[in-house]
Write a protein that holds these residues in place. Structure first.
Motif, PDB file in Angstrom:
ATOM      1  N   MET A  95       0.867  -1.177   0.000  1.00  0.00           N
ATOM      2  CA  MET A  95       0.000   0.000   0.000  1.00  0.00           C
ATOM      3  C   MET A  95       0.913   1.241   0.000  1.00  0.00           C
ATOM      4  SD  MET A  95      -3.298  -1.324   0.262  1.00  0.00           S
ATOM      5  CE  MET A  95      -4.497  -0.567   1.337  1.00  0.00           C
TER       6      MET A  95
ATOM      7  N   HIS B  19     -17.003  -1.036   1.797  1.00  0.00           N
ATOM      8  CA  HIS B  19     -16.787  -0.620   0.411  1.00  0.00           C
ATOM      9  C   HIS B  19     -17.595   0.624   0.045  1.00  0.00           C
ATOM     10  CE1 HIS B  19     -20.228  -3.346   0.302  1.00  0.00           C
ATOM     11  NE2 HIS B  19     -20.574  -2.826  -0.848  1.00  0.00           N
ATOM     12  N   ASN B  20     -18.641   0.940   0.825  1.00  0.00           N
ATOM     13  CA  ASN B  20     -19.371   2.188   0.592  1.00  0.00           C
ATOM     14  C   ASN B  20     -18.891   3.300   1.523  1.00  0.00           C
ATOM     15  OD1 ASN B  20     -21.079   1.221  -1.506  1.00  0.00           O
ATOM     16  ND2 ASN B  20     -22.300   0.143   0.024  1.00  0.00           N
TER      17      ASN B  20
ATOM     18  N   ALA C 284     -13.171   1.918   3.074  1.00  0.00           N
ATOM     19  CA  ALA C 284     -12.458   1.049   2.122  1.00  0.00           C
ATOM     20  C   ALA C 284     -12.706   1.507   0.684  1.00  0.00           C
ATOM     21  CB  ALA C 284     -12.873  -0.412   2.310  1.00  0.00           C
ATOM     22  N   GLY C 285     -13.925   1.958   0.397  1.00  0.00           N
ATOM     23  CA  GLY C 285     -14.226   2.498  -0.933  1.00  0.00           C
ATOM     24  C   GLY C 285     -13.392   3.739  -1.223  1.00  0.00           C
TER      25      GLY C 285
ATOM     26  N   GLN D 183     -10.533   4.462   0.103  1.00  0.00           N
ATOM     27  CA  GLN D 183      -9.136   4.023  -0.042  1.00  0.00           C
ATOM     28  C   GLN D 183      -8.882   3.532  -1.475  1.00  0.00           C
ATOM     29  OE1 GLN D 183      -6.696   4.359   1.920  1.00  0.00           O
ATOM     30  NE2 GLN D 183      -5.176   2.974   1.071  1.00  0.00           N
ATOM     31  N   MET D 184      -9.857   2.798  -2.027  1.00  0.00           N
ATOM     32  CA  MET D 184      -9.708   2.334  -3.420  1.00  0.00           C
ATOM     33  C   MET D 184      -9.683   3.515  -4.384  1.00  0.00           C
ATOM     34  SD  MET D 184      -9.310   0.198  -5.849  1.00  0.00           S
ATOM     35  CE  MET D 184      -9.193  -1.356  -4.964  1.00  0.00           C
ATOM     36  N   MET D 185     -10.550   4.524  -4.145  1.00  0.00           N
ATOM     37  CA  MET D 185     -10.525   5.731  -4.986  1.00  0.00           C
ATOM     38  C   MET D 185      -9.169   6.415  -4.875  1.00  0.00           C
ATOM     39  SD  MET D 185     -14.301   7.466  -4.472  1.00  0.00           S
ATOM     40  CE  MET D 185     -14.061   8.747  -5.722  1.00  0.00           C
TER      41      MET D 185
ATOM     42  N   MET E  57      -6.316   5.001  -4.291  1.00  0.00           N
ATOM     43  CA  MET E  57      -5.327   4.267  -5.085  1.00  0.00           C
ATOM     44  C   MET E  57      -5.494   4.583  -6.573  1.00  0.00           C
ATOM     45  SD  MET E  57      -5.500   0.803  -2.767  1.00  0.00           S
ATOM     46  CE  MET E  57      -5.410  -0.317  -4.145  1.00  0.00           C
TER      47      MET E  57
END
Lengths: 300, 300
Positions: free
Chosen positions: A95, A156-157, A160-161, A163-165, A167
């Motif tokens: 990460m 994910h909503n 964590a969501g 965090q993905m954005m 990345m």
């Protein structure tokens, strides 16, 4: 390392830091078997580090509604467990690959990568174990609402969501609305959950939480803008971690999109607005006001 | 790949696999924003793979007590989310470094390591979101008991604790009681939680769950003994994953400690005992009996 000028806030932070440390210490005893390394790692990451902003938010909102302090501390332990697990995993080599956190080696440096993955996993789980426990609130309606609020904000909503954005931001050129949405998920969702959990413990009906949600949304965004400013111009020693990473990775931030001056101005406006949302409360909300001001004034 | 000779069980597995796939599909829709890669990864790991033993346990126990099928499927989705997240993280390069799982590339190979860490994190969280949701059970007492049961079984006193013991096993020479304890935590805790969650949905009081807990304990241990046997002498193609890893790492297993013949005999005794625990139930427990027998007879 930290300079907190407001006495009320300085005392409030010191108190909650002591309480959260003591709670983790008593709730994560070292077992006398080969699991001990895992619990040692969980203790290393949770005890004696961090500003404890999220637990202070839970406890300060809970106090508005006369909630038992121990119940608020337990909910604070839960949300801090989620926050700490996210830091442990964010710091991993795959990460952000960070070696320092809160002025000490990150968990995968102090222990090893596998233990860091596992300790993060176990801390996320621990959060829900704590919220589900009857000691947090005897009332199952309250406990299940705490669980759902924290789960949605972390998943994910939510965090964590975001965090993905974040990345994806390395390979994209996000505009201001997208960066705002990213930060509302990545940082804002959990800060919002902290405030919401205080209100849930206080048995405030949903329609009575609007001003608190507005407060949380505004301080969340201001918090991230200031984070970007500190990353841009802050002091690594005061921060206790590496800075200037976003620029290196070519990520758009509030500072790159607005410029430092407008970003700072925007953070101040958001804080004024957040404090305005508390107008219906008297002196009992002074901690929340001081915390809002601290968010723009902090240097770490 | 799999040969399931028992018709009842073969139909039961096919049905639950279809239901769990459909539930993940509808509960994890792809968003039209940069979070989509995370949800794609969660879908890749959860849809169309795995025997679904844990959801079948939840649903089969729930059926003994006339629980609504959709409630059982939702609880099955939750426990399968935890199982799948643990596989994703176990497969990471810093853990077991596995490239194949359920006959396809592991998540960090198909996507990347950071996405695999994050998708595992989000799936753990998703489990508690699902259990907390009113659609799983309108009754908050039931929901909070499901949450606590799953959290304790997954955390440092359950699966994650067992995983840490397993990592320690590479540098230690564990005896049979320690390997038994390790496996009761690493695999047994979650299988036990599956049975317990079925009973919770069925509103079975704690004192009425003893025979189910005995069944779960015995099949859990038998399951792991057979896993060790398959790792020792199984077929990689049928298993859909790499085998012979424990011996390479010098880890003690039931097979290394007991020998293959005694280990097989022990698994059979445990299964007989598990089926004996169901003596108070009639034909409605046949699925649980077939599942127990399958555990020792399976080749994957």
């Amino acid at each position: 390392m930290a300079v907190v000028t407001d006495t009320l806030l300085a005392d409030g932070l010191k108190r909650i830091q002591r309480e959260i440390d003591a709670a983790f210490d008593s709730m994560l005893p070292l077992p006398a078997d080969p699991r001990s390394r895992l619990i040692e790692a969980m203790r290393y990451a949770t005890i004696g580090g961090g500003k404890r902003v999220r637990p202070l938010l839970v406890a300060s909102v809970a106090e508005l509604y006369g909630v038992d302090r121990q119940a608020a501390i337990r909910a604070g332990v839960a949300i801090e467990s989620v926050h700490v697990y996210s830091l442990i995993h964010d710091d991993l080599p795959c990460m952000d690959n960070d070696a320092m956190r809160h002025g000490k080696p990150t968990l995968h440096i102090a222990f090893d990568e596998a233990t860091a993955v596992l300790a993060g996993d176990a801390l996320q789980c621990f959060a829900f174990e704590v919220l589900g426990d009857v000691a947090t609130s005897g009332d199952p309606f309250t406990r299940i609402e705490l669980v759902t609020t924290l789960a949605v904000a972390s998943g994910h909503n939510g965090m964590a969501g975001g965090q993905m954005m974040d990345m994806a931001a390395e390979n994209s050129s996000f505009d201001l609305p997208t960066v705002t949405r990213l930060q509302q998920l990545k940082t804002g969702a959990l800060l919002g959950a902290a405030v919401e959990m205080g209100a849930i413990l206080g048995k405030v009906p949903v329609e009575g939480r609007k001003h608190l949600r507005a407060y949380a949304r505004d301080i969340g965004l201001a918090f991230q803008i200031v984070d970007d400013l500190l990353d841009h111009e802050g002091d690594e020693e005061a921060a206790g971690k590496a800075l200037r990473k976003d620029a290196e990775k070519g990520k758009e931030t509030f500072v790159s999109l607005l410029g430092a001056d407008r970003a700072r101005e925007q953070a101040r406006l958001l804080i004024d607005q957040a404090i305005g949302s508390l107008a219906g409360h008297g002196a009992e909300a002074d901690m929340l006001r001081a915390l809002a001001r601290f968010i723009v004034e902090r240097n770490f």
